[in-house]
Design a protein around this motif. Structure first.
Motif, PDB file in Angstrom:
ATOM      1  N   PHE A  69       0.839  -1.202   0.000  1.00 45.98           N
ATOM      2  CA  PHE A  69       0.000   0.000   0.000  1.00 45.98           C
ATOM      3  C   PHE A  69       0.873   1.251   0.000  1.00 45.98           C
ATOM      4  O   PHE A  69       1.985   1.255   0.536  1.00 45.98           O
ATOM      5  CB  PHE A  69      -0.929   0.004   1.210  1.00 45.98           C
ATOM      6  N   ASP A  70       0.350   2.326  -0.588  1.00 42.85           N
ATOM      7  CA  ASP A  70       1.072   3.594  -0.645  1.00 42.85           C
ATOM      8  C   ASP A  70       0.784   4.474   0.564  1.00 42.85           C
ATOM      9  O   ASP A  70       1.653   5.245   0.986  1.00 42.85           O
ATOM     10  CB  ASP A  70       0.686   4.351  -1.924  1.00 42.85           C
ATOM     11  N   PHE A  71      -0.436   4.363   1.098  1.00 42.93           N
ATOM     12  CA  PHE A  71      -0.826   5.161   2.264  1.00 42.93           C
ATOM     13  C   PHE A  71      -1.619   4.302   3.238  1.00 42.93           C
ATOM     14  O   PHE A  71      -2.318   3.370   2.828  1.00 42.93           O
ATOM     15  CB  PHE A  71      -1.692   6.360   1.843  1.00 42.93           C
ATOM     16  N   VAL A  72      -1.504   4.627   4.518  1.00 47.63           N
ATOM     17  CA  VAL A  72      -2.342   3.992   5.534  1.00 47.63           C
ATOM     18  C   VAL A  72      -3.049   5.084   6.332  1.00 47.63           C
ATOM     19  O   VAL A  72      -2.441   6.099   6.673  1.00 47.63           O
ATOM     20  CB  VAL A  72      -1.544   3.069   6.479  1.00 47.63           C
ATOM     21  N   VAL A  73      -4.307   4.854   6.603  1.00 50.10           N
ATOM     22  CA  VAL A  73      -5.118   5.791   7.385  1.00 50.10           C
ATOM     23  C   VAL A  73      -5.451   5.161   8.725  1.00 50.10           C
ATOM     24  O   VAL A  73      -5.932   4.023   8.780  1.00 50.10           O
ATOM     25  CB  VAL A  73      -6.434   6.142   6.647  1.00 50.10           C
ATOM     26  N   GLN A  74      -5.184   5.870   9.813  1.00 50.40           N
ATOM     27  CA  GLN A  74      -5.625   5.442  11.138  1.00 50.40           C
ATOM     28  C   GLN A  74      -7.054   5.926  11.345  1.00 50.40           C
ATOM     29  O   GLN A  74      -7.358   7.104  11.121  1.00 50.40           O
ATOM     30  CB  GLN A  74      -4.757   6.063  12.227  1.00 50.40           C
ATOM     31  N   MET A  75      -7.930   5.028  11.806  1.00 51.63           N
ATOM     32  CA  MET A  75      -9.332   5.413  11.978  1.00 51.63           C
ATOM     33  C   MET A  75      -9.966   4.571  13.072  1.00 51.63           C
ATOM     34  O   MET A  75      -9.815   3.347  13.093  1.00 51.63           O
ATOM     35  CB  MET A  75     -10.089   5.221  10.670  1.00 51.63           C
ATOM     36  N   ASP A  76     -10.671   5.226  13.985  1.00 52.74           N
ATOM     37  CA  ASP A  76     -11.376   4.506  15.037  1.00 52.74           C
ATOM     38  C   ASP A  76     -12.509   3.672  14.441  1.00 52.74           C
ATOM     39  O   ASP A  76     -13.167   4.098  13.491  1.00 52.74           O
ATOM     40  CB  ASP A  76     -11.972   5.479  16.060  1.00 52.74           C
ATOM     41  N   ALA A  77     -12.739   2.508  15.030  1.00 50.34           N
ATOM     42  CA  ALA A  77     -13.798   1.625  14.548  1.00 50.34           C
ATOM     43  C   ALA A  77     -15.149   1.915  15.195  1.00 50.34           C
ATOM     44  O   ALA A  77     -16.144   1.291  14.845  1.00 50.34           O
ATOM     45  CB  ALA A  77     -13.417   0.169  14.814  1.00 50.34           C
ATOM     46  N   ASP A  78     -15.185   2.848  16.143  1.00 47.56           N
ATOM     47  CA  ASP A  78     -16.408   3.057  16.926  1.00 47.56           C
ATOM     48  C   ASP A  78     -17.321   4.146  16.385  1.00 47.56           C
ATOM     49  O   ASP A  78     -18.322   4.497  17.011  1.00 47.56           O
ATOM     50  CB  ASP A  78     -16.043   3.376  18.380  1.00 47.56           C
ATOM     51  N   GLY A  79     -17.003   4.706  15.224  1.00 47.05           N
ATOM     52  CA  GLY A  79     -17.847   5.739  14.637  1.00 47.05           C
ATOM     53  C   GLY A  79     -17.473   7.150  15.016  1.00 47.05           C
ATOM     54  O   GLY A  79     -18.086   8.106  14.525  1.00 47.05           O
ATOM     55  N   SER A  80     -16.463   7.327  15.877  1.00 45.85           N
ATOM     56  CA  SER A  80     -16.053   8.667  16.282  1.00 45.85           C
ATOM     57  C   SER A  80     -15.466   9.463  15.123  1.00 45.85           C
ATOM     58  O   SER A  80     -15.638  10.682  15.042  1.00 45.85           O
ATOM     59  CB  SER A  80     -15.030   8.600  17.421  1.00 45.85           C
ATOM     60  N   HIS A  81     -14.750   8.783  14.257  1.00 47.89           N
ATOM     61  CA  HIS A  81     -14.210   9.414  13.054  1.00 47.89           C
ATOM     62  C   HIS A  81     -15.207   9.209  11.921  1.00 47.89           C
ATOM     63  O   HIS A  81     -15.507   8.079  11.548  1.00 47.89           O
ATOM     64  CB  HIS A  81     -12.861   8.804  12.690  1.00 47.89           C
ATOM     65  N   ARG A  82     -15.715  10.308  11.386  1.00 45.71           N
ATOM     66  CA  ARG A  82     -16.762  10.219  10.382  1.00 45.71           C
ATOM     67  C   ARG A  82     -16.191   9.781   9.026  1.00 45.71           C
ATOM     68  O   ARG A  82     -15.248  10.411   8.519  1.00 45.71           O
ATOM     69  CB  ARG A  82     -17.464  11.562  10.224  1.00 45.71           C
ATOM     70  N   PRO A  83     -16.756   8.746   8.428  1.00 48.70           N
ATOM     71  CA  PRO A  83     -16.286   8.320   7.101  1.00 48.70           C
ATOM     72  C   PRO A  83     -16.350   9.433   6.067  1.00 48.70           C
ATOM     73  O   PRO A  83     -15.520   9.473   5.152  1.00 48.70           O
ATOM     74  CB  PRO A  83     -17.239   7.178   6.754  1.00 48.70           C
TER      75      PRO A  83
END
Length: 232
Positions: free
Chosen positions: A84-98
């Motif tokens: 992969f060229d990029f990785v995104v950190q993202m919470d799985a609980d919905g706190s970070h809006r898609p």
């Protein structure tokens, strides 16, 4: 350019499916890696089911809960190995809006960390009590002053890293496990001359499940920032 969304999980059975399907619904040609720390509520099993349903979803099972930092490092290494060229950190609980994902990925660059920031102009949090906002703002102010950083949201967990940058980092030497991990990774970016930009996002407090925030996590971040600040 291939982009991987990393979602560490521990007891996220009630929210994982919705979070994954909302990310995929953005139509951004992303793939997802669920990193499950042997959740006793069955989150890992659900993740396996979702990977069968959605070919864009993969699952990395870990044998025990070792902290946010170790989970993300495992995800970084997996993303690098898979090309992969990029990785995104993202919470799985919905706190970070898609819906905010495009703000990060559209700014991605081979030598740039993009931070989804709550405390830069235009960013904010929703459904947090006043004292939690005070703790977060005060903690970020302290980290910024101790470490001489211009970054307004050093503890932000919604981020996009280029894997080319992560390959050059001594990830095995990263100390922090909780929110201090975000601060330490920011410092590494500064040390290696990586550009850092903040884009405003809206952080929404989770409506299901239990927050992983503990006094131990807060103390770890405070102690490490103090130590790093005196070394500077």
């Amino acid at each position: 350019m291939r982009t991987l969304v990393l979602m560490p999980t521990y007891n996220e059975l009630g929210v994982l499916e919705s979070s994954i399907e909302q990310v995929l619904a953005q139509g951004l040609d992303l793939e997802i890696l669920v990193i499950d720390d042997n959740s006793p509520d069955g989150t890992g099993g659900l993740a396996d089911e979702l990977s069968l349903k959605h070919p864009q979803v993969s699952v990395l099972h870990r044998t025990q809960k070792q902290g946010l930092g170790r989970a993300y490092i495992a995800g970084f290494k997996w993303g690098i190995e898979q090309g992969f060229d990029f990785v995104v950190q993202m919470d799985a609980d919905g706190s970070h809006r898609p819906i905010d994902l495009e703000k990060l990925t559209s700014q991605a660059h081979s030598n740039r960390l993009v931070i989804g920031s709550r405390w830069t102009p235009g960013g904010r949090v929703e459904n947090w009590p006043w004292f939690r906002q005070v703790i977060s703002k005060a903690g970020n102010f302290y980290a910024r002053k101790m470490l001489g950083s211009p970054v307004k949201d050093m503890t932000a967990g919604f981020r996009c890293y280029p894997t080319a940058v992560l390959k050059s980092f001594p990830l095995s030497k990263v100390q922090a496990q909780g929110y201090g991990f975000q601060v330490e990774m920011t410092l590494l970016c500064q040390h290696f001359g990586v550009e850092i930009i903040e884009v405003p996002i809206i952080f929404v407090e989770r409506i299901k499940g239990k927050s992983k925030m503990t006094y131990g996590i807060v103390f770890e971040a405070f102690w490490l920032c103090t130590k790093w600040g005196f070394r500077r």
